[in-house]
Scaffold this active site. Structure first.
Site, PDB file in Angstrom:
ATOM      1  N   THR A   1     -19.728  14.027  48.575  1.00  0.00           N
ATOM      2  CA  THR A   1     -20.935  13.638  47.841  1.00  0.00           C
ATOM      3  C   THR A   1     -20.769  12.232  47.254  1.00  0.00           C
ATOM      4  OG1 THR A   1     -20.032  14.913  46.010  1.00  0.00           O
ATOM      5  CG2 THR A   1     -21.724  15.973  47.336  1.00  0.00           C
TER       6      THR A   1
ATOM      7  N   LYS B   1     -14.086  17.925  39.782  1.00  0.00           N
ATOM      8  CA  LYS B   1     -15.136  17.200  40.516  1.00  0.00           C
ATOM      9  C   LYS B   1     -15.224  15.768  40.001  1.00  0.00           C
ATOM     10  CE  LYS B   1     -19.938  17.505  42.045  1.00  0.00           C
ATOM     11  NZ  LYS B   1     -19.573  17.077  43.391  1.00  0.00           N
TER      12      LYS B   1
ATOM     13  N   PHE C   1      -8.096  16.851  54.826  1.00  0.00           N
ATOM     14  CA  PHE C   1      -7.696  18.229  55.185  1.00  0.00           C
ATOM     15  C   PHE C   1      -6.839  18.931  54.150  1.00  0.00           C
ATOM     16  CE2 PHE C   1      -3.183  18.119  56.388  1.00  0.00           C
ATOM     17  CZ  PHE C   1      -2.942  16.755  56.417  1.00  0.00           C
TER      18      PHE C   1
ATOM     19  N   HIS D   1     -19.995  22.688  37.715  1.00  0.00           N
ATOM     20  CA  HIS D   1     -18.916  22.612  38.705  1.00  0.00           C
ATOM     21  C   HIS D   1     -17.554  22.687  38.033  1.00  0.00           C
ATOM     22  CE1 HIS D   1     -22.067  21.175  41.446  1.00  0.00           C
ATOM     23  NE2 HIS D   1     -21.230  21.463  42.429  1.00  0.00           N
TER      24      HIS D   1
ATOM     25  N   GLY E   1     -19.588  16.430  54.006  1.00  0.00           N
ATOM     26  CA  GLY E   1     -19.882  17.203  52.799  1.00  0.00           C
ATOM     27  C   GLY E   1     -19.556  16.421  51.540  1.00  0.00           C
TER      28      GLY E   1
END
Ligand code: NAP
Length: 255
Positions: A91, A149, A10, A145, A89
């Site tokens: 990856t 990432k 979160f 991106h 979500g």
């Protein structure tokens, strides 16, 4: 009755955007937050957990996961084992892990979603790219991106490549005697075509699929300029997984 949602990760860029989306939807209730490094015990009356095992038996329906690739499989497995429908979500899943989680969800009769991209435009790009690859088998994927990432290539690039593989006639692209004088110059190979990953500050999530043929070219491109672009897909995922008994890989299966 509102759908009770746990958000894992979160504090992250995506997780915090998902928290805002859940709070702003009267049909959803933010039930719990998870981050192993959180110092808070609760935020605005919502309990904060640092150990997922403390969530066993907790009253919630859906587990939204925007964490890090190295824990995503373990988290999704945990959610399915303990009756929380995962909407993931994060990856970095392997095909074996997705197959394993799909089998577990069938066994538990628990719905779920693993979506490498929640943006509707990106889902359409994947579909269009697969369609075009039937006629234009020479292609390269370039995904771009932000520089924080962790995984490369992106989950979206892998999913796009897999969808293309289903319809494209196999072809090894490039010159037969092609040589890389600098390792990695031609990108990663997937089924005879190449995937390139660009990482730069300022970017959010972008992807191009470039097709080339005799005397013509076709470029498909999608841009997520803001993380809000993913939230209608996450919202749809939450509302759909509670009605289903099987985990799916890709938002297109719920549209
Ligand atoms: P991020 O800002 O780094 O957020 C990840 C958060 O998860 C961090 O706050 C991290 O804490 C926390 N975390 C680490 N281990 C955890 C655990 N075991 N349990 C709970 N939380 C944990 O990354 P992001 O940009 O939000 O991206 C998150 C994931 O979503 C990535 O895999 C990214 O590729 C993916 N993504 C998916 C989509 C989509 O549409 N599907 C779109 C964008 C991004 P620390 O920082 O303290 O480690």
């Amino acid at each position: 009755m509102s759908i009770k949602v746990i958000v894992a990760g979160f504090k992250g860029r995506m997780g915090s955007t998902a928290v805002d989306m859940v709070k702003n939807d009267d049909e959803l209730e933010l039930a719990a937050l998870l981050d192993p490094f959180a110092a808070e015990k609760e935020i605005d009356g919502v309990p904060v957990f640092t150990d997922k095992n403390d969530l066993i038996g907790f009253d919630a329906h859906v587990w939204v996961d925007f964490t890090v690739p190295k824990v995503a499989y373990e988290n999704t497995h945990f959610a399915l084992e303990h009756g929380f429908r995962p909407v993931v979500g994060t990856t970095g899943f392997t095909q074996e892990q997705i197959a394993d989680l799909t089998a577990l969800s069938a066994d538990k009769k628990t719905g779920g979603l693993i979506a490498p991209n929640f943006a509707i435009g990106a889902v359409l790009l994947m579909e269009f790219a697969a369609k075009a690859s039937k006629y234009f088998p020479d292609l390269e994927i370039i995904e771009l991106h932000h520089d924080k990432k962790k995984d490369a290539p992106s989950g979206t690039a892998i999913k796009t490549a897999e969808l293309i593989q289903e319809v494209r006639n196999y072809k090894k692209q490039g010159a037969a005697d092609e040589e890389e004088t600098l390792a990695g110059a031609r990108g990663a190979e997937f089924d005879g075509f190449r995937i390139h990953s660009v990482r730069l500050p300022g970017l959010v999530a972008h992807q191009e699929v470039i097709f080339g043929a005799q005397g013509e070219g076709l470029t498909l491109r999608h841009d997520s300029y803001d993380r809000i672009s993913f939230m209608s897909g996450v919202n749809l995922g939450i509302k759909e997984v509670v009605k289903r008994e099987q985990l799916v890989y890709g938002l297109e299966h719920l549209l």
